[in-house]
Design a protein around this motif. Structure first.
Motif, PDB file in Angstrom:
ATOM      1  N   ASN A  69      49.005  57.177   3.700  1.00  0.00           N
ATOM      2  CA  ASN A  69      48.216  55.945   3.617  1.00  0.00           C
ATOM      3  C   ASN A  69      46.740  56.280   3.743  1.00  0.00           C
ATOM      4  N   TYR A  70      45.952  55.742   2.832  1.00  0.00           N
ATOM      5  CA  TYR A  70      44.520  56.029   2.855  1.00  0.00           C
ATOM      6  C   TYR A  70      43.721  54.804   3.282  1.00  0.00           C
ATOM      7  N   VAL A  71      42.525  55.057   3.786  1.00  0.00           N
ATOM      8  CA  VAL A  71      41.585  53.971   4.081  1.00  0.00           C
ATOM      9  C   VAL A  71      41.180  53.332   2.753  1.00  0.00           C
ATOM     10  N   GLU A  72      41.185  52.028   2.715  1.00  0.00           N
ATOM     11  CA  GLU A  72      40.831  51.334   1.483  1.00  0.00           C
ATOM     12  C   GLU A  72      39.419  51.715   1.030  1.00  0.00           C
ATOM     13  N   GLY A  73      39.301  52.084  -0.243  1.00  0.00           N
ATOM     14  CA  GLY A  73      38.017  52.490  -0.780  1.00  0.00           C
ATOM     15  C   GLY A  73      37.771  53.983  -0.682  1.00  0.00           C
ATOM     16  N   TYR A  74      38.636  54.694   0.043  1.00  0.00           N
ATOM     17  CA  TYR A  74      38.492  56.149   0.201  1.00  0.00           C
ATOM     18  C   TYR A  74      39.810  56.830  -0.152  1.00  0.00           C
ATOM     19  N   ASP A  75      40.472  56.292  -1.168  1.00  0.00           N
ATOM     20  CA  ASP A  75      41.788  56.779  -1.570  1.00  0.00           C
ATOM     21  C   ASP A  75      41.767  58.266  -1.897  1.00  0.00           C
ATOM     22  N   SER A  76      42.863  58.909  -1.521  1.00  0.00           N
ATOM     23  CA  SER A  76      43.103  60.329  -1.792  1.00  0.00           C
ATOM     24  C   SER A  76      42.248  61.268  -0.954  1.00  0.00           C
ATOM     25  N   VAL A  77      41.464  60.743   0.003  1.00  0.00           N
ATOM     26  CA  VAL A  77      40.652  61.632   0.841  1.00  0.00           C
ATOM     27  C   VAL A  77      40.797  61.300   2.332  1.00  0.00           C
ATOM     28  N   ILE A  78      40.512  60.087   2.743  1.00  0.00           N
ATOM     29  CA  ILE A  78      40.505  59.746   4.168  1.00  0.00           C
ATOM     30  C   ILE A  78      41.725  58.899   4.514  1.00  0.00           C
ATOM     31  N   LEU A  79      42.533  59.400   5.450  1.00  0.00           N
ATOM     32  CA  LEU A  79      43.753  58.709   5.838  1.00  0.00           C
ATOM     33  C   LEU A  79      43.466  57.604   6.839  1.00  0.00           C
ATOM     34  N   HIS A 107      37.285  73.552   5.037  1.00  0.00           N
ATOM     35  CA  HIS A 107      36.416  73.628   6.210  1.00  0.00           C
ATOM     36  C   HIS A 107      34.951  73.481   5.814  1.00  0.00           C
ATOM     37  N   ALA A 108      34.594  74.052   4.676  1.00  0.00           N
ATOM     38  CA  ALA A 108      33.220  73.929   4.182  1.00  0.00           C
ATOM     39  C   ALA A 108      33.034  72.648   3.380  1.00  0.00           C
ATOM     40  N   ALA A 109      34.073  72.245   2.656  1.00  0.00           N
ATOM     41  CA  ALA A 109      33.960  71.076   1.773  1.00  0.00           C
ATOM     42  C   ALA A 109      33.799  69.779   2.538  1.00  0.00           C
ATOM     43  N   ILE A 110      34.320  69.699   3.758  1.00  0.00           N
ATOM     44  CA  ILE A 110      34.337  68.435   4.490  1.00  0.00           C
ATOM     45  C   ILE A 110      32.938  67.895   4.759  1.00  0.00           C
ATOM     46  N   ILE A 111      31.933  68.783   4.839  1.00  0.00           N
ATOM     47  CA  ILE A 111      30.550  68.320   5.037  1.00  0.00           C
ATOM     48  C   ILE A 111      29.663  68.716   3.857  1.00  0.00           C
ATOM     49  N   VAL A 112      30.282  69.174   2.753  1.00  0.00           N
ATOM     50  CA  VAL A 112      29.527  69.653   1.580  1.00  0.00           C
ATOM     51  C   VAL A 112      28.521  70.699   2.060  1.00  0.00           C
ATOM     52  N   ARG A 113      29.067  71.767   2.625  1.00  0.00           N
ATOM     53  CA  ARG A 113      28.221  72.793   3.241  1.00  0.00           C
ATOM     54  C   ARG A 113      27.262  73.443   2.253  1.00  0.00           C
ATOM     55  N   ILE A 114      27.682  73.531   1.002  1.00  0.00           N
ATOM     56  CA  ILE A 114      26.794  73.934  -0.075  1.00  0.00           C
ATOM     57  C   ILE A 114      27.006  72.968  -1.228  1.00  0.00           C
ATOM     58  N   ASP A 115      26.015  72.872  -2.089  1.00  0.00           N
ATOM     59  CA  ASP A 115      26.078  71.915  -3.192  1.00  0.00           C
ATOM     60  C   ASP A 115      26.866  72.518  -4.342  1.00  0.00           C
ATOM     61  N   LYS A 116      28.122  72.118  -4.461  1.00  0.00           N
ATOM     62  CA  LYS A 116      28.952  72.597  -5.558  1.00  0.00           C
ATOM     63  C   LYS A 116      29.945  71.507  -5.940  1.00  0.00           C
ATOM     64  N   PRO A 117      30.302  71.437  -7.212  1.00  0.00           N
ATOM     65  CA  PRO A 117      31.202  70.368  -7.685  1.00  0.00           C
ATOM     66  C   PRO A 117      32.528  70.310  -6.942  1.00  0.00           C
ATOM     67  N   GLY A 118      33.056  71.466  -6.549  1.00  0.00           N
ATOM     68  CA  GLY A 118      34.348  71.501  -5.885  1.00  0.00           C
ATOM     69  C   GLY A 118      34.365  70.824  -4.527  1.00  0.00           C
ATOM     70  N   PHE A 119      33.166  70.521  -3.997  1.00  0.00           N
ATOM     71  CA  PHE A 119      33.084  69.893  -2.679  1.00  0.00           C
ATOM     72  C   PHE A 119      32.849  68.385  -2.764  1.00  0.00           C
ATOM     73  N   GLU A 139      34.736  65.862  -2.791  1.00  0.00           N
ATOM     74  CA  GLU A 139      35.504  65.016  -1.881  1.00  0.00           C
ATOM     75  C   GLU A 139      34.825  64.901  -0.520  1.00  0.00           C
ATOM     76  N   GLY A 140      34.097  65.956  -0.139  1.00  0.00           N
ATOM     77  CA  GLY A 140      33.345  65.907   1.105  1.00  0.00           C
ATOM     78  C   GLY A 140      32.254  64.848   1.076  1.00  0.00           C
ATOM     79  N   ARG A 141      31.732  64.571  -0.118  1.00  0.00           N
ATOM     80  CA  ARG A 141      30.720  63.518  -0.235  1.00  0.00           C
ATOM     81  C   ARG A 141      31.307  62.165   0.161  1.00  0.00           C
ATOM     82  N   LEU A 142      32.581  61.968  -0.149  1.00  0.00           N
ATOM     83  CA  LEU A 142      33.246  60.724   0.229  1.00  0.00           C
ATOM     84  C   LEU A 142      33.436  60.665   1.746  1.00  0.00           C
ATOM     85  N   VAL A 143      33.720  61.820   2.358  1.00  0.00           N
ATOM     86  CA  VAL A 143      33.860  61.871   3.818  1.00  0.00           C
ATOM     87  C   VAL A 143      32.542  61.483   4.483  1.00  0.00           C
TER      88      VAL A 143
END
Length: 462
Positions: free
Chosen positions: A229-239, A434-446, A448-452
């Motif tokens: 179950n995800y938080v509404e508006g943050y589907d597929s990332v934040i439970l 671990h790095a993606a959760i805060i977008v530790r560096i600017d890269k497309p693969g991160f 989802e961290g922007r949503l966090v």
């Protein structure tokens, strides 16, 4: 001196937000957090301090030393702001990875010095912080191979993270003291109006879910086996923190020939990786251990200078009575890969009392999911069978209790008693969550961290 944004007194904000980076880190790791915070709250709304004095290998020097540096940096910033006519009445502290533990230590020192009688603590948030340490839940001799040897690769910080240290004259690990219900650290944490954490459920090679989510269980060993179950508006990332999981109807097993074909494909896909590891691990391990030894020696020298007052900080102000670059990135990757090779183990069925003699097994951060071992659930056949078969009602999901130490179970109880809003984070698109959760560096693969970070900002109280 870390920069704290300043504005004319007529539009001066009264709120200071402090950001603290993690192990091997530097202020650049928090650039996306600080930039996003500034975009939402301009300079006439919020002062931002990105702590700088634990940069790089200085994070080897221990949580205590790091906490004293951050507390000193906060006090100096408050004094400088006051001289410029900016009166701070509110404080928020955000910690990433090890920075969350350093932040917990620092706020304890500030609380003891009476700062919270003048300044109201508002938001305390951690991202991927190993609140219970990084010891892999293991039983038997495995515990002594990695959890003892691995602790000695990161100087004092390593011993503290693996909870094999003895903090001052307490005879206890620092993390146990940090979570003691009677300590200044827990009392300081309780002062904050809002407490929250964000914890990766998969692919965090540095700090797995149980420690970042402060949990006796890890229900995400096989995330495809449960309904999320995800938080509404943050589907597929934040439970949803109240009820993140539901039981999932089991799917029919494919025919034997199909399973055989699938398994054969997996084996062939992994062959190049296995071949690479056979060659790389001996070389990489040697480099990692040599680098760790060098950094440990340097760290001991810095700690000695810090204790002697030769590092620019009068530590006598903080030593209070307690109540109860490229090579570096390679070293970090090497440690994470070694740490990630160990699978978690669980307490045997019928040993629930080992989890905590004074607290229930129920895990409040997972809604109604129970962490006691399931009877006749296939648990005895290993972790791969934990989530298999038998449809269950949503409010009766059960998972085995991890093989944590008594100190870790006590930490969970104390931190749960204080109370955190716990947000499990499911990052799918990158295997370095671990790095993606805060977008530790600017890269497309991160991305989802922007949503966090967007969600964190929506919860941040100014």
């Amino acid at each position: 001196m870390a920069t704290a944004t300043s504005t004319p007194a007529s539009t001066s904000p009264d709120h200071l937000c402090v950001l603290v980076h993690g192990l091997w880190g530097n202020p650049q790791h928090l650039k996306f957090l600080s930039t996003s915070l500034r975009e939402r709250y301009p300079e006439d709304k919020l002062h931002i301090l990105v702590a700088t004095r634990n940069t790089g290998s200085f994070t080897y020097d221990g949580i205590e030393t790091g906490g004293e540096r951050v507390a000193n940096e906060i006090e100096e910033t408050l004094e400088e702001l006051a001289k410029n006519g900016h009166e701070i009445r509110k404080l928020s502290v955000i910690g990433y990875s090890l920075g969350g533990l350093i932040a917990r230590y620092a706020i304890g020192l500030l609380f003891h010095k009476g700062l919270f009688r003048k300044i109201q603590p508002i938001n305390f948030t951690t991202f991927a912080t190993p609140h219970l340490g990084v010891r892999t839940p293991l039983l038997g001799f495995h515990n002594h191979i990695w959890n003892i040897l691995g602790a000695r690769t990161l100087s004092l910080s390593g011993r503290q993270l693996f909870t094999i240290d003895s903090f001052r004259d307490t005879g206890r690990p620092l993390l146990a003291v940090l979570a003691d219900p009677d300590s200044i650290f827990i009392r300081a944490l309780a002062q904050f109006k809002n407490r929250s954490l964000y914890a990766n459920v998969v692919n965090d090679r540095t700090a797995p879910y149980y420690t970042t989510g402060i949990s006796r269980i890890d229900p995400f060993v096989k995330p495809d086996a449960v309904k999320i179950n995800y938080v509404e508006g943050y589907d597929s990332v934040i439970l949803d923190p109240e009820k993140p999981l539901l039981a999932k109807q089991p799917e029919a097993m494919p025919a034997f020939p199909q399973r055989l074909t699938k398994n054969t494909k997996i084996i062939f896909r992994r062959l190049p990786l296995v071949a690479f590891l056979v060659v790389f691990i001996p070389i990489g391990t040697s480099i990692f251990l040599v680098s760790s030894a060098v950094q440990s020696v340097r760290s001991r020298q810095r700690i000695r200078m810090h204790k002697e007052g030769k590092a620019g900080i009068d530590i006598g102000r903080y030593r209070i009575p307690l109540m109860l670059n490229d090579v570096r990135r390679e070293v970090e990757d090497m440690f994470e890969n070694m740490n990630n090779t160990h699978e978690q183990e669980y307490l045997p069925a019928g040993s629930e009392d080992l989890a905590s003699p004074t607290s229930p097994i129920h895990s409040p951060n997972l809604g109604r999911m129970n962490s006691s071992p399931r009877v006749n659930s296939g648990f005895d056949s290993g972790p791969e069978s934990i989530f298999e078969a038998k449809s269950q009602e949503a409010d009766s999901l059960e998972f085995p209790t991890l093989a944590l130490t008594p100190d870790q179970f006590a930490m969970i109880q104390a931190l749960d008693d204080v109370g955190f809003k716990k947000y499990p984070v499911y990052i799918h698109k990158h295997n370095h969550s671990h790095a993606a959760i805060i977008v530790r560096i600017d890269k497309p693969g991160f991305d989802e961290g922007r949503l966090v970070v967007k969600h964190w900002l929506s919860e941040f109280e100014i």
